[in-house]
Design a protein around this motif. Structure first.
Motif, PDB file in Angstrom:
ATOM      1  N   UNK A 184      17.664 -36.147  30.489  1.00  0.00           N
ATOM      2  CA  UNK A 184      17.448 -37.222  30.390  1.00  0.00           C
ATOM      3  C   UNK A 184      16.673 -36.711  31.326  1.00  0.00           C
ATOM      4  N   UNK A 185      14.848 -37.662  30.223  1.00  0.00           N
ATOM      5  CA  UNK A 185      13.785 -37.055  31.414  1.00  0.00           C
ATOM      6  C   UNK A 185      12.768 -38.141  30.779  1.00  0.00           C
ATOM      7  N   UNK A 186      11.642 -38.396  31.568  1.00  0.00           N
ATOM      8  CA  UNK A 186      10.794 -39.513  30.853  1.00  0.00           C
ATOM      9  C   UNK A 186       9.533 -38.549  29.596  1.00  0.00           C
ATOM     10  N   UNK A 187       9.401 -37.916  29.300  1.00  0.00           N
ATOM     11  CA  UNK A 187       9.118 -36.941  28.386  1.00  0.00           C
ATOM     12  C   UNK A 187       9.463 -37.617  26.638  1.00  0.00           C
ATOM     13  N   UNK A 188       9.474 -37.382  25.661  1.00  0.00           N
ATOM     14  CA  UNK A 188       9.685 -37.760  24.416  1.00  0.00           C
ATOM     15  C   UNK A 188      10.921 -36.614  23.945  1.00  0.00           C
ATOM     16  N   UNK A 189      10.819 -35.566  24.520  1.00  0.00           N
ATOM     17  CA  UNK A 189      11.826 -34.757  24.117  1.00  0.00           C
ATOM     18  C   UNK A 189      13.332 -34.500  24.611  1.00  0.00           C
ATOM     19  N   UNK A 190      12.770 -35.692  25.712  1.00  0.00           N
ATOM     20  CA  UNK A 190      13.861 -35.775  25.970  1.00  0.00           C
ATOM     21  C   UNK A 190      14.861 -34.728  27.169  1.00  0.00           C
ATOM     22  N   UNK A 191      14.124 -34.123  27.518  1.00  0.00           N
ATOM     23  CA  UNK A 191      14.829 -32.410  28.228  1.00  0.00           C
ATOM     24  C   UNK A 191      15.185 -31.604  27.511  1.00  0.00           C
ATOM     25  N   UNK A 192      14.357 -31.061  25.954  1.00  0.00           N
ATOM     26  CA  UNK A 192      15.387 -30.963  25.169  1.00  0.00           C
ATOM     27  C   UNK A 192      14.471 -29.185  25.793  1.00  0.00           C
ATOM     28  N   UNK A 193      13.376 -28.870  26.246  1.00  0.00           N
ATOM     29  CA  UNK A 193      13.113 -27.428  26.645  1.00  0.00           C
ATOM     30  C   UNK A 193      13.708 -26.660  27.910  1.00  0.00           C
ATOM     31  N   UNK A 194      13.749 -28.208  28.807  1.00  0.00           N
ATOM     32  CA  UNK A 194      15.124 -27.908  30.119  1.00  0.00           C
ATOM     33  C   UNK A 194      16.158 -27.045  29.650  1.00  0.00           C
ATOM     34  N   UNK A 195      16.811 -28.145  28.978  1.00  0.00           N
ATOM     35  CA  UNK A 195      18.569 -27.918  28.227  1.00  0.00           C
ATOM     36  C   UNK A 195      18.346 -26.237  27.457  1.00  0.00           C
ATOM     37  N   UNK A 196      17.666 -26.799  26.929  1.00  0.00           N
ATOM     38  CA  UNK A 196      17.168 -24.726  26.166  1.00  0.00           C
ATOM     39  C   UNK A 196      17.456 -23.622  27.657  1.00  0.00           C
TER      40      UNK A 196
END
Length: 180
Positions: free
Chosen positions: A112-124
Motif C-alpha cells: 500500500x503506497x501513496x503513489x499510483x503504482x501502489x508500491x509495485x517496485x517495493x514489492x518486487x
C-alpha cells in the motif's frame, strides 16, 4: 484442521498506516485464523552488537513467531522506490537467528503506497529479499494499493470492490497453500 496461524508483518510502524489497514483487511477476508501481529520495533542490525550481546530477545521472538506460523502475510510501503528500512532491518536480523524460520513457509506479499503504482517496485524488491530464505512466496494475484490514504473508509474497510476482490483471491490462494 485447527485454525491456521498467520503472522502479519507491516513494513510501516505507524499505528494508522495503510499497510496495517491492508493487513487487517487481508485477515478479515482470509477468514477464521489465529493472528499474530509482528513487532518490528527492533534495534538496527549491527554485527558488533550481535557479536557482543547476541540476538536481541525481540528478534528471537519474531523469528520464533515466523517459525510457528502456518503462513506469513507481509504488506510493505514504498519509500524511495523500495521497501521500508524497518522491514529490511527485520529481515536482516531474522536471518541471523538459528535455523531458517522462513523455509517453505507460505508467504503472501502486498503493498500500500501513496503513489499510483501502489508500491509495485517495493514489492518486487521485497520478493527478491525473500529469495535467500526459500519461502513459498505466492506469485499473485498482485495487490498494489495505489493512493492508499484514500482507499479505506472510517472503519478501516477497503472502499474499492476491485481491490477487495483481488485481496480475497490472494487470501484464498494462501489458505489453499496452507491446506496443501
Amino acid at each position: 484442521m485447527a485454525e491456521p496461524v498467520l503472522i502479519t508483518i507491516s513494513g510501516s510502524l505507524r499505528r494508522e498506516a495503510t499497510n496495517r489497514k491492508l493487513l487487517a483487511e487481508a485477515v478479515r477476508v482470509f477468514g477464521p485464523a489465529s493472528v499474530i501481529e509482528a513487532d518490528l520495533n527492533l534495534p538496527l542490525y549491527d554485527g558488533d552488537s550481535e557479536a557482543s550481546e547476541g540476538i536481541p530477545p525481540a528478534v528471537q521472538k519474531l523469528s520464533d513467531q515466523i517459525a510457528a506460523a502456518d503462513a506469513v502475510v507481509i504488506s510493505t510501503p514504498e519509500y524511495n522506490k523500495g521497501p521500508s528500512g524497518v522491514l529490511k532491518n527485520a529481515l536482516d536480523w531474522v536471518s541471523r537467528t538459528e535455523g531458517n524460520p522462513w523455509a517453505d513457509k507460505p508467504v503472501a506479499v502486498m503493498s500500500a503506497a501513496a503513489g499510483r503504482a501502489g508500491g509495485e517496485q517495493a514489492q518486487a524488491l521485497l520478493r527478491g529479499f525473500l529469495v535467500p530464505f526459500q519461502p513459498q512466496v505466492l506469485s499473485g494475484p498482485g495487490v498494489h494499493l495505489a493512493g492508499s490514504s484514500k482507499e479505506f473508509d472510517e472503519a478501516g474497510r477497503l472502499i474499492s470492490a476491485q481491490y477487495e476482490a483481488t485481496l480475497t483471491k490472494l487470501m484464498q490462494k494462501l489458505r489453499a497453500e496452507i491446506c496443501r
